[in-house]
Write an enzyme that holds these catalytic residues in place. Sequence first.
Site, PDB file in Angstrom:
ATOM      1  N   CYS A 143       0.786  -1.167   0.067  1.00  0.00           N
ATOM      2  CA  CYS A 143       0.033  -0.095   0.044  1.00  0.00           C
ATOM      3  C   CYS A 143       0.939   1.127  -0.041  1.00  0.00           C
ATOM      4  O   CYS A 143       2.366   1.223   0.137  1.00  0.00           O
ATOM      5  CB  CYS A 143      -0.841   0.013   1.235  1.00  0.00           C
ATOM      6  SG  CYS A 143      -1.643  -1.550   1.400  1.00  0.00           S
ATOM      7  N   ARG A 176       1.523   1.689  -5.922  1.00  0.00           N
ATOM      8  CA  ARG A 176       1.842   0.544  -4.941  1.00  0.00           C
ATOM      9  C   ARG A 176       0.535  -0.276  -4.551  1.00  0.00           C
ATOM     10  O   ARG A 176       0.604  -1.242  -3.657  1.00  0.00           O
ATOM     11  CB  ARG A 176       2.365   1.360  -3.659  1.00  0.00           C
ATOM     12  CG  ARG A 176       3.675   1.978  -3.713  1.00  0.00           C
ATOM     13  CD  ARG A 176       3.954   2.858  -2.364  1.00  0.00           C
ATOM     14  NE  ARG A 176       4.196   2.093  -1.558  1.00  0.00           N
ATOM     15  CZ  ARG A 176       5.383   1.597  -1.231  1.00  0.00           C
ATOM     16  NH1 ARG A 176       6.327   1.626  -1.760  1.00  0.00           N
ATOM     17  NH2 ARG A 176       5.605   0.441  -0.008  1.00  0.00           N
ATOM     18  N   TRP A 233      -3.799  -2.157  -1.519  1.00  0.00           N
ATOM     19  CA  TRP A 233      -3.432  -3.363  -2.053  1.00  0.00           C
ATOM     20  C   TRP A 233      -3.838  -4.367  -1.213  1.00  0.00           C
ATOM     21  O   TRP A 233      -3.100  -4.713  -0.180  1.00  0.00           O
ATOM     22  CB  TRP A 233      -2.122  -3.484  -2.899  1.00  0.00           C
ATOM     23  CG  TRP A 233      -1.906  -4.708  -3.746  1.00  0.00           C
ATOM     24  CD1 TRP A 233      -2.777  -5.074  -4.807  1.00  0.00           C
ATOM     25  CD2 TRP A 233      -1.311  -5.622  -3.661  1.00  0.00           C
ATOM     26  NE1 TRP A 233      -2.574  -6.078  -5.450  1.00  0.00           N
ATOM     27  CE2 TRP A 233      -1.430  -6.479  -4.543  1.00  0.00           C
ATOM     28  CE3 TRP A 233      -0.123  -6.099  -2.804  1.00  0.00           C
ATOM     29  CZ2 TRP A 233      -0.606  -7.945  -5.101  1.00  0.00           C
ATOM     30  CZ3 TRP A 233       0.750  -7.253  -3.194  1.00  0.00           C
ATOM     31  CH2 TRP A 233       0.299  -8.069  -4.207  1.00  0.00           C
ATOM     32  N   ASN A 243       0.895   0.573   6.020  1.00  0.00           N
ATOM     33  CA  ASN A 243       1.392  -0.275   5.053  1.00  0.00           C
ATOM     34  C   ASN A 243       2.161  -1.465   5.697  1.00  0.00           C
ATOM     35  O   ASN A 243       3.156  -1.030   6.308  1.00  0.00           O
ATOM     36  CB  ASN A 243       2.341   0.477   4.118  1.00  0.00           C
ATOM     37  CG  ASN A 243       2.994  -0.218   3.161  1.00  0.00           C
ATOM     38  OD1 ASN A 243       2.553  -1.251   2.561  1.00  0.00           O
ATOM     39  ND2 ASN A 243       4.251   0.277   2.685  1.00  0.00           N
ATOM     40  N   GLY A 244       2.018  -2.618   5.360  1.00  0.00           N
ATOM     41  CA  GLY A 244       2.580  -3.869   6.057  1.00  0.00           C
ATOM     42  C   GLY A 244       1.671  -4.908   6.448  1.00  0.00           C
ATOM     43  O   GLY A 244       0.600  -4.980   6.028  1.00  0.00           O
ATOM     44  N   GLU A 267      12.736 -13.034 -19.856  1.00  0.00           N
ATOM     45  CA  GLU A 267      12.069 -11.529 -19.600  1.00  0.00           C
ATOM     46  C   GLU A 267      11.083 -10.997 -20.712  1.00  0.00           C
ATOM     47  O   GLU A 267      10.120 -10.392 -20.319  1.00  0.00           O
ATOM     48  CB  GLU A 267      13.227 -10.754 -19.625  1.00  0.00           C
ATOM     49  CG  GLU A 267      13.166  -8.876 -19.296  1.00  0.00           C
ATOM     50  CD  GLU A 267      12.264  -8.737 -18.153  1.00  0.00           C
ATOM     51  OE1 GLU A 267      11.979  -9.574 -17.119  1.00  0.00           O
ATOM     52  OE2 GLU A 267      11.810  -7.636 -17.971  1.00  0.00           O
ATOM     53  N   LYS A 312       7.474  -9.969 -19.613  1.00  0.00           N
ATOM     54  CA  LYS A 312       6.740  -8.365 -19.843  1.00  0.00           C
ATOM     55  C   LYS A 312       5.401  -8.691 -20.729  1.00  0.00           C
ATOM     56  O   LYS A 312       4.426  -8.473 -20.642  1.00  0.00           O
ATOM     57  CB  LYS A 312       7.683  -7.731 -20.763  1.00  0.00           C
ATOM     58  CG  LYS A 312       8.767  -7.076 -20.352  1.00  0.00           C
ATOM     59  CD  LYS A 312       8.630  -5.964 -19.422  1.00  0.00           C
ATOM     60  CE  LYS A 312       8.335  -6.513 -17.781  1.00  0.00           C
ATOM     61  NZ  LYS A 312       9.576  -6.603 -17.014  1.00  0.00           N
ATOM     62  N   GLU A 348       2.579 -10.346 -18.382  1.00  0.00           N
ATOM     63  CA  GLU A 348       1.899  -9.374 -17.268  1.00  0.00           C
ATOM     64  C   GLU A 348       1.113  -7.999 -17.784  1.00  0.00           C
ATOM     65  O   GLU A 348       0.459  -7.602 -16.950  1.00  0.00           O
ATOM     66  CB  GLU A 348       3.253  -9.160 -16.409  1.00  0.00           C
ATOM     67  CG  GLU A 348       4.284  -8.129 -16.813  1.00  0.00           C
ATOM     68  CD  GLU A 348       5.453  -7.765 -15.943  1.00  0.00           C
ATOM     69  OE1 GLU A 348       5.105  -7.699 -14.685  1.00  0.00           O
ATOM     70  OE2 GLU A 348       6.345  -7.372 -16.293  1.00  0.00           O
ATOM     71  N   HIS A 403      12.613 -30.750 -26.479  1.00  0.00           N
ATOM     72  CA  HIS A 403      12.337 -31.477 -25.258  1.00  0.00           C
ATOM     73  C   HIS A 403      10.826 -31.195 -24.944  1.00  0.00           C
ATOM     74  O   HIS A 403      10.697 -31.339 -23.826  1.00  0.00           O
ATOM     75  CB  HIS A 403      13.420 -31.220 -24.362  1.00  0.00           C
ATOM     76  CG  HIS A 403      14.733 -31.446 -24.686  1.00  0.00           C
ATOM     77  ND1 HIS A 403      15.195 -32.748 -24.704  1.00  0.00           N
ATOM     78  CD2 HIS A 403      15.747 -30.670 -25.236  1.00  0.00           C
ATOM     79  CE1 HIS A 403      16.456 -32.850 -25.117  1.00  0.00           C
ATOM     80  NE2 HIS A 403      16.834 -31.622 -25.427  1.00  0.00           N
ATOM     81  N   LYS A 419       3.608  -2.920  -7.712  1.00  0.00           N
ATOM     82  CA  LYS A 419       4.931  -2.631  -7.887  1.00  0.00           C
ATOM     83  C   LYS A 419       5.783  -3.424  -7.067  1.00  0.00           C
ATOM     84  O   LYS A 419       6.967  -3.924  -7.697  1.00  0.00           O
ATOM     85  CB  LYS A 419       5.151  -1.083  -7.853  1.00  0.00           C
ATOM     86  CG  LYS A 419       6.533  -0.581  -8.648  1.00  0.00           C
ATOM     87  CD  LYS A 419       6.718  -0.907  -9.760  1.00  0.00           C
ATOM     88  CE  LYS A 419       8.087  -0.700 -10.248  1.00  0.00           C
ATOM     89  NZ  LYS A 419       8.413  -1.485 -11.525  1.00  0.00           N
TER      90      LYS A 419
HETATM   91  C1  F6R Z   1       8.012  -7.352 -13.412  1.00  0.00           C
HETATM   92  C2  F6R Z   1       8.553  -6.957 -12.264  1.00  0.00           C
HETATM   93  C3  F6R Z   1       8.752  -7.987 -11.111  1.00  0.00           C
HETATM   94  C4  F6R Z   1       9.787  -7.195 -10.219  1.00  0.00           C
HETATM   95  C5  F6R Z   1       9.889  -8.362  -8.894  1.00  0.00           C
HETATM   96  C6  F6R Z   1      11.245  -7.934  -7.956  1.00  0.00           C
HETATM   97  O1  F6R Z   1       8.110  -6.608 -14.466  1.00  0.00           O
HETATM   98  O2  F6R Z   1       8.608  -5.801 -12.115  1.00  0.00           O
HETATM   99  O3  F6R Z   1       9.025  -9.321 -11.531  1.00  0.00           O
HETATM  100  O4  F6R Z   1      11.012  -7.441 -10.927  1.00  0.00           O
HETATM  101  O5  F6R Z   1       8.555  -8.111  -8.295  1.00  0.00           O
HETATM  102  O6  F6R Z   1      10.785  -6.615  -7.469  1.00  0.00           O
HETATM  103  P1  F6R Z   1      11.892  -5.893  -7.277  1.00  0.00           P
HETATM  104  O7  F6R Z   1      13.149  -5.427  -8.186  1.00  0.00           O
HETATM  105  O8  F6R Z   1      11.580  -4.545  -6.602  1.00  0.00           O
HETATM  106  O9  F6R Z   1      12.795  -6.513  -5.832  1.00  0.00           O
END
Ligand code: F6R
Length: 611
Positions: free
Chosen positions: A2, A27, A74, A100-101, A484, A488, A491, A507, A606
């Site tokens: 949050c 967040r 969140w 937040n937590g 990656e 992308k 998500e 495989h 995020k």
């Molecule tokens: C994907 C993405 C997540 C973060 C992961 C780690 O686009 O952003 O997979 O890479 O949650 O987050 P951090 O780097 O903040 O530890």
Amino acid sequence: MCGIVGYIGDKNPTEVIMAGLHRLEYRGYDSAGVAVVNDQGLDCVKSLGKLKVMDALLAERPITGALGIGHTRWATHGVPSEDNSHPHFDMDKEIAVVHNGIIENYQALRASLEADGITFRSQTDTETIAHLVRKYYAGDLFKAVQRALQDVEGAYAIGVICKDNPDVMIAARHGSPLIVGMGEDEAFIGSDVPAIMKYTRDVYYIDNGQVCEIKRGQVRIEDLDGNPVTLEMTHVDWDDAAAEKEGFPHFMLKEINQQPEVIRNTLRGRVEEGSDEVRLPEMNISVDELKACQKITIVACGTAWHAGMVGKYLIEKFAKVPVELDLASEYRYRNPIVPPNTIMIPVSQSGETADTLEAIRIAKSLGAKVASIVNAVGSSVARESHGIIYQQAGPEIGVASTKAYTSQVTAFSLFTIWLAESRGVMDKAQAKQMIAHLRAIPDKIQTILDNQDVIKRLAATPKYRDAQSALYLGRSFNFPSALEGALKLKEISYIHAEGYAAGEMKHGPIALVTDELPVVCIATQGDTYEKMVSNIQEIKARDGLVISVATEGDKHILAHSEDIIYIPECYEPYSPILVAVPLQLFSYYVAVNRGCDVDQPRNLAKSVTVE
Ligand code: F6R
């Protein structure tokens, strides 16, 4: 996860708080709320849904007062609902709390408070804090919060206000990020700097176990036992516009386009102009420690883990140190072995990812030296590590990580040169050449960005836009790029996508290939180019829709590909930095064409500050 914001001063607190919450919406965005202290006591507006719903509600029923706190949520405990949204109150609505937590012992606390006759309005863990503060409140809000937090186990960053105290706001932190910002005759709290940097750049990074009494232009900090704490103020020199979209339709697109500058910033101060020397003093590792290092363990989650995989390939190839790469969520539960002279490199954009933090704690307890690659200055990962390479990428707001990834790979590239030179396995000439290759990257990224219309057009074609699923294939340094790229796409566009090492095709995954399956094949020039071309031919023979990512000038690959995205010629070990960019753009434009909420994809936040 949050976001919290609070304000005390002459401005309208609701306006300051809402501006801050908009910056923090990344967040969490399932519900929101603001509470202020005014002549009527505590006044509050809450809403379910994104902040624009709150904006509309506040336009209908504006609230203002002497000070206020706000929250964007969140959900972790209790479904998203108006009752569960913050701020939470005690029974008599005298105390308001944003949090937040996660309060781990909230069930026990709740049971004991209910036994005392307290009635709860929500299913949240946070509401226990409001009741506890009320329980201990005898005219001194600061002391009441201090006392209440002694009963609490878990993670929190909180803001607390009280209807009897129009001149004081309390904030405290344990495990979740919190800053206090200072202005002339005013003060702010926030989950991070962008939340308040429209108003001030002078901030205190609050540490675990600290409680702050915040008045206009003043802050007093103590620990939970009442011992005074002195913190140094930090002046943040980020550009305010960095937290805005700067004319781009989405933060994600802005951040993709920032990458030339971001890579320059990551290199800044670490490689002097004309020099062949990498300097990473903040890593806090001595050359003797680098020489003695037996093993490196990289831990991270998601995209940062993909960056870690490139890091492993770089370190093993050039510095000849064995590297173990772990998902932080696995590392923490698998009884890892940490031999003497192990260096752990956690990677984290936010610096708040719960699993990464726990992996750090475990490795430290087993004797590892921990030096992190982290973007968020003053974050928990940064504080808990022995040393750091700050990515210097600026705030990343889009939920899908883009610039953070390429700057993490850049940071690994720097570390690798430093490590290899220190261990005597790379000579000065090679180091110089590698630094030159790194320095060339920003301009090459710019070339890709300047030609992004090609990718935009591809992403709009129905065969890709309407795909049900997609495969991404790469080898060697670009196997992580395939992972990656697939992450992308899935998500932000919700198209099912898998990244594979191309050698694994036979495989299993080849069974999926049909004339409706886009297969993104990373076939840039390098040691495994021919192997990739063979893989591409196999897919083509089964009518797969091959999109090749190839090096400019490669005509050979044309015959085997449905479509081609060219990138400039590049030193192979650094090609993942370049390759990431068209893959990010492709995902972005596909998602936009599908009408997806690119900056706030469903179910994602995020940073993942809880398990
Ligand atoms: C994907 C993405 C997540 C973060 C992961 C780690 O686009 O952003 O997979 O890479 O949650 O987050 P951090 O780097 O903040 O530890």
